[in-house]
Design a protein around this motif. Structure first.
Motif, PDB file in Angstrom:
ATOM      1  N   CYS A   1       2.225  14.613   1.729  1.00 16.83           N
ATOM      2  CA  CYS A   1       2.880  13.787   2.732  1.00 16.83           C
ATOM      3  C   CYS A   1       3.746  12.766   2.000  1.00 16.83           C
ATOM      4  O   CYS A   1       3.362  12.236   0.940  1.00 16.83           O
ATOM      5  CB  CYS A   1       1.852  13.070   3.594  1.00 16.83           C
ATOM      6  SG  CYS A   1       2.569  12.012   4.867  1.00 16.83           S
ATOM      7  N   ALA A   2       4.913  12.519   2.534  1.00 16.10           N
ATOM      8  CA  ALA A   2       5.809  11.518   1.953  1.00 16.10           C
ATOM      9  C   ALA A   2       6.446  10.715   3.074  1.00 16.10           C
ATOM     10  O   ALA A   2       6.522  11.176   4.218  1.00 16.10           O
ATOM     11  CB  ALA A   2       6.892  12.182   1.108  1.00 16.10           C
TER      12      ALA A   2
ATOM     13  N   PHE B   1       5.394   9.434  -2.193  1.00 14.04           N
ATOM     14  CA  PHE B   1       4.465  10.525  -1.950  1.00 14.04           C
ATOM     15  C   PHE B   1       3.023  10.047  -1.959  1.00 14.04           C
ATOM     16  O   PHE B   1       2.639   9.168  -2.735  1.00 14.04           O
ATOM     17  CB  PHE B   1       4.625  11.609  -3.018  1.00 14.04           C
ATOM     18  CG  PHE B   1       5.832  12.456  -2.805  1.00 14.04           C
ATOM     19  CD1 PHE B   1       7.064  12.079  -3.305  1.00 14.04           C
ATOM     20  CD2 PHE B   1       5.738  13.641  -2.090  1.00 14.04           C
ATOM     21  CE1 PHE B   1       8.194  12.851  -3.096  1.00 14.04           C
ATOM     22  CE2 PHE B   1       6.861  14.434  -1.887  1.00 14.04           C
ATOM     23  CZ  PHE B   1       8.088  14.036  -2.379  1.00 14.04           C
ATOM     24  N   GLY B   2       2.228  10.669  -1.106  1.00 14.50           N
ATOM     25  CA  GLY B   2       0.799  10.499  -1.163  1.00 14.50           C
ATOM     26  C   GLY B   2       0.201  11.383  -2.240  1.00 14.50           C
ATOM     27  O   GLY B   2       0.902  12.175  -2.864  1.00 14.50           O
ATOM     28  N   PRO B   3      -1.116  11.276  -2.453  1.00 12.73           N
ATOM     29  CA  PRO B   3      -1.766  12.054  -3.520  1.00 12.73           C
ATOM     30  C   PRO B   3      -1.927  13.533  -3.196  1.00 12.73           C
ATOM     31  O   PRO B   3      -2.198  14.333  -4.092  1.00 12.73           O
ATOM     32  CB  PRO B   3      -3.135  11.374  -3.637  1.00 12.73           C
ATOM     33  CG  PRO B   3      -3.379  10.798  -2.284  1.00 12.73           C
ATOM     34  CD  PRO B   3      -2.038  10.373  -1.765  1.00 12.73           C
ATOM     35  N   GLY B   4      -1.760  13.885  -1.924  1.00 16.62           N
ATOM     36  CA  GLY B   4      -1.876  15.289  -1.544  1.00 16.62           C
ATOM     37  C   GLY B   4      -3.289  15.699  -1.142  1.00 16.62           C
ATOM     38  O   GLY B   4      -4.273  15.035  -1.487  1.00 16.62           O
TER      39      GLY B   4
ATOM     40  N   ALA C   1       0.845  -1.182   0.000  1.00 17.59           N
ATOM     41  CA  ALA C   1       0.000   0.000   0.000  1.00 17.59           C
ATOM     42  C   ALA C   1       0.887   1.241   0.000  1.00 17.59           C
ATOM     43  O   ALA C   1       1.958   1.263   0.586  1.00 17.59           O
ATOM     44  CB  ALA C   1      -0.894  -0.015   1.231  1.00 17.59           C
ATOM     45  N   GLY C   2       0.389   2.302  -0.658  1.00 22.81           N
ATOM     46  CA  GLY C   2       1.150   3.542  -0.716  1.00 22.81           C
ATOM     47  C   GLY C   2       0.851   4.440   0.453  1.00 22.81           C
ATOM     48  O   GLY C   2       0.188   4.063   1.414  1.00 22.81           O
ATOM     49  N   VAL C   3       1.321   5.672   0.341  1.00 26.15           N
ATOM     50  CA  VAL C   3       1.060   6.684   1.365  1.00 26.15           C
ATOM     51  C   VAL C   3      -0.372   7.174   1.188  1.00 26.15           C
ATOM     52  O   VAL C   3      -0.770   7.562   0.091  1.00 26.15           O
ATOM     53  CB  VAL C   3       2.048   7.855   1.232  1.00 26.15           C
ATOM     54  CG1 VAL C   3       1.716   8.943   2.244  1.00 26.15           C
ATOM     55  CG2 VAL C   3       3.482   7.363   1.380  1.00 26.15           C
TER      56      VAL C   3
ATOM     57  N   PRO D   1       1.709   6.749   6.494  1.00 21.23           N
ATOM     58  CA  PRO D   1       2.841   6.396   5.626  1.00 21.23           C
ATOM     59  C   PRO D   1       2.865   4.910   5.302  1.00 21.23           C
ATOM     60  O   PRO D   1       2.064   4.133   5.819  1.00 21.23           O
ATOM     61  CB  PRO D   1       4.042   6.776   6.491  1.00 21.23           C
ATOM     62  CG  PRO D   1       3.571   6.528   7.895  1.00 21.23           C
ATOM     63  CD  PRO D   1       2.113   6.915   7.890  1.00 21.23           C
ATOM     64  N   ILE D   2       3.802   4.543   4.453  1.00 25.82           N
ATOM     65  CA  ILE D   2       4.001   3.133   4.136  1.00 25.82           C
ATOM     66  C   ILE D   2       4.526   2.415   5.377  1.00 25.82           C
ATOM     67  O   ILE D   2       5.378   2.960   6.106  1.00 25.82           O
ATOM     68  CB  ILE D   2       4.970   2.992   2.951  1.00 25.82           C
ATOM     69  CG1 ILE D   2       4.308   3.530   1.681  1.00 25.82           C
ATOM     70  CG2 ILE D   2       5.401   1.544   2.763  1.00 25.82           C
ATOM     71  CD1 ILE D   2       5.226   3.606   0.478  1.00 25.82           C
TER      72      ILE D   2
END
Lengths: 113, 114
Positions: free
Chosen positions: B92-93, B105-108, B2-4, B25-26
């Motif tokens: 967020c990263a 990075f997350g999608p913001g 899963a991503g951020v 976060p991851i």
């Protein structure tokens, strides 16, 4: 001090022609270098990274970059631009073990039909 | 993997209101970053956490922004009170530690302050 300079804020190319996005860095240590792409209203996607292995790095979508220590450069290239490459590109440097990342100001790539 | 994850994806508020953003976060990533990206500019680091400790918050406007990372996993970023110039995308990263580290990075969250 660490810093990243992207030499062009805007680059415009025709579809099918080569792309060159320039990046120079300064670093007190052996850096890791990255290129990220950001399409409009999308998140940041990693294109490629250099972390002290081969100096010519291949990334996704046909992009590659060459780490040149003597020139402190990490320019991004692609032999043939596609319309879908239109986006903003960020060069990033980090230094182990500090885990800190420094962004360039970005280069907007426009691809003309 | 899963991503951020970030939420919400979009937020519209009026100036002087407060707002909070959340980031997951991851799994296993010790370092978490919050960036502010104003339209037409590159991301600017607001705060960096290593586990639940702050590594760098030198560019965080502490009179109105706050962030925490309880238990070294999730993080929240709060703005109180918001100003017009806070309109931006908040990214967020996260990253793991090591020689080959990179940021994910997350999608913001796109914040509009009216």
């Amino acid at each position: 001090a660490q810093s990243v300079t992207q030499l062009d804020s805007h680059v415009s190319v025709s579809e099918g022609t080569p792309v060159l996005l320039r990046c120079n860095y300064s670093s007190s240590y052996s850096p890791s270098l990255f290129w990220y792409v950001q399409h409009p209203n999308k998140g940041l996607q990693l294109l490629l990274k250099y972390t002290s292995a081969a100096t010519l790095v291949k990334g996704i979508n046909g992009f590659e970059a060459e780490f040149k220590k003597s020139e402190t450069s990490f320019h991004l290239t692609k032999p043939s631009a596609h319309m879908s490459d239109a986006a903003e590109y960020f060069c990033v440097v980090s230094e182990y073990p500090f885990n800190k990342f420094y962004f360039g100001s970005g280069t907007k790539l426009n691809v003309k039909p | 993997e899963a991503g951020v994850a970030q939420s919400p994806r979009y937020k519209i508020i009026e100036k002087r209101q407060s707002v909070a953003f959340w980031c997951n976060p991851i799994s296993g990533h010790a370092t978490l970053y919050w960036y502010q990206q104003i339209l037409g500019q590159g991301p600017k680091l607001l705060i960096q956490f290593q586990n639940n400790g702050v590594v760098d918050d030198s560019q965080l406007p502490k009179d109105r922004f706050s962030a925490e990372r309880l238990k070294g996993v999730d993080s929240t970023l709060k703005i109180q009170p918001a100003k017009l110039e806070d309109s931006a995308v908040y990214l967020c990263a996260s990253s793991f530690e090591g020689l080959d580290n990179e940021q994910f990075f997350g999608p913001g969250t796109r914040l509009t302050v009216l």
